[in-house]
Design an enzyme around this catalytic site. Structure first.
Site, PDB file in Angstrom:
ATOM      1  N   HIS A 199       0.834  -1.219   0.000  1.00 45.90           N
ATOM      2  CA  HIS A 199       0.000   0.000   0.000  1.00 45.90           C
ATOM      3  C   HIS A 199       0.858   1.253   0.000  1.00 45.90           C
ATOM      4  O   HIS A 199       0.371   2.342   0.289  1.00 45.90           O
ATOM      5  CB  HIS A 199      -0.946   0.010   1.207  1.00 45.90           C
ATOM      6  CG  HIS A 199      -1.699  -1.267   1.378  1.00 45.90           C
ATOM      7  ND1 HIS A 199      -1.252  -2.290   2.181  1.00 45.90           N
ATOM      8  CD2 HIS A 199      -2.845  -1.706   0.794  1.00 45.90           C
ATOM      9  CE1 HIS A 199      -2.108  -3.319   2.108  1.00 45.90           C
ATOM     10  NE2 HIS A 199      -3.065  -2.982   1.261  1.00 45.90           N
TER      11      HIS A 199
HETATM   12  S1  FES Z   1       1.778  -0.674   3.283  1.00 53.86           S
HETATM   13 FE1  FES Z   1       0.134  -1.975   3.685  1.00 53.86          FE
HETATM   14  S2  FES Z   1       1.125  -3.769   4.322  1.00 53.86           S
HETATM   15 FE2  FES Z   1       2.751  -2.428   3.926  1.00 53.86          FE
END
Ligand code: FES
Length: 206
Positions: free
Chosen positions: A171
């Site tokens: 993410h």
């Molecule tokens: S940014 Fe979501 S798991 Fe690493």
């Protein structure tokens, strides 16, 4: 001779009197089997038996529980896995090594002097999870962290991201060269596991 009132040709039925036979309805006496010591001693004996049975059951249960716990405790090979020893002399400066410890990846970074300086130049007031570099790395040239993103648990990539540290592609979380979260959804810095530095350039994790 036929009796009066008996049809001819029939012999009169003879009935026997059983009064002389042994009376089978008599109940034998068991008096000689009765205890002569009375009620009180019988009760004491009963209590003794109940108490003894209870004590033996308790001992049995205790042994069973002890055996169960002994089986549940960690065996020597499991305990050996609880700690991992790493020979640091095999990791060149400026390189990352990932090892497995308790089923999780652990990042070991042999940091350069420039990287240590960069890590110390950050104003921790600007950080989401404020921590100095010294709090994270007791020996500045060695950074040891769990390789688990604090957002949802992905494994970040080394030498990547906007801050030259680690980047989590799941993410988009960016960690700096001290493993501190700088950008993206992760709430915390990469976790530092319990570790120590031993004689002979050895690192012990766990
Ligand atoms: S940014 Fe979501 S798991 Fe690493």
């Amino acid at each position: 001779m036929p009796l009066i009132g008996t049809p001819a040709g029939l012999v009169a039925q003879v009935r026997f009197n059983h009064s002389s036979a042994r009376d089978t309805t008599q109940i034998p006496s068991f008096d000689k089997y009765k205890s002569g010591s009375g009620d009180a001693s019988n009760r004491a004996f009963s209590y003794f038996m109940v108490g003894t049975t209870g004590a033996l059951s308790f001992l049995g249960a205790k042994t069973t529980v002890a055996d169960f716990l002994a089986n549940m405790s960690a065996s020597a090979d499991v305990l050996a896995l609880a700690k991992v020893e790493v020979d640091l002399s095999t990791i060149p400066e400026g390189r990352n090594v990932t090892i497995k410890w308790r089923g999780k990846p652990v990042f070991i970074r042999h940091r350069t002097a420039d990287e240590i300086e960069e890590a110390n130049s950050v104003n921790i007031k600007d950080l989401r999870d404020p921590q100095t570099d010294a709090e994270r790395a007791s020996k500045p040239e060695w950074l040891v962290m769990l390789g688990v993103c604090t957002h949802l648990g992905c494994v970040p990539i080394g030498e990547a991201g906007d801050y030259g540290g680690w980047y989590c592609p799941c993410h988009g979380s960016h960690y700096d060269i001290s493993g501190r979260i700088r950008k993206g959804p992760a709430p915390l810095n990469l976790e530092i596991p319990v570790h120590s530095f031993e004689e002979g350039n050895k690192l012990v994790i766990g």
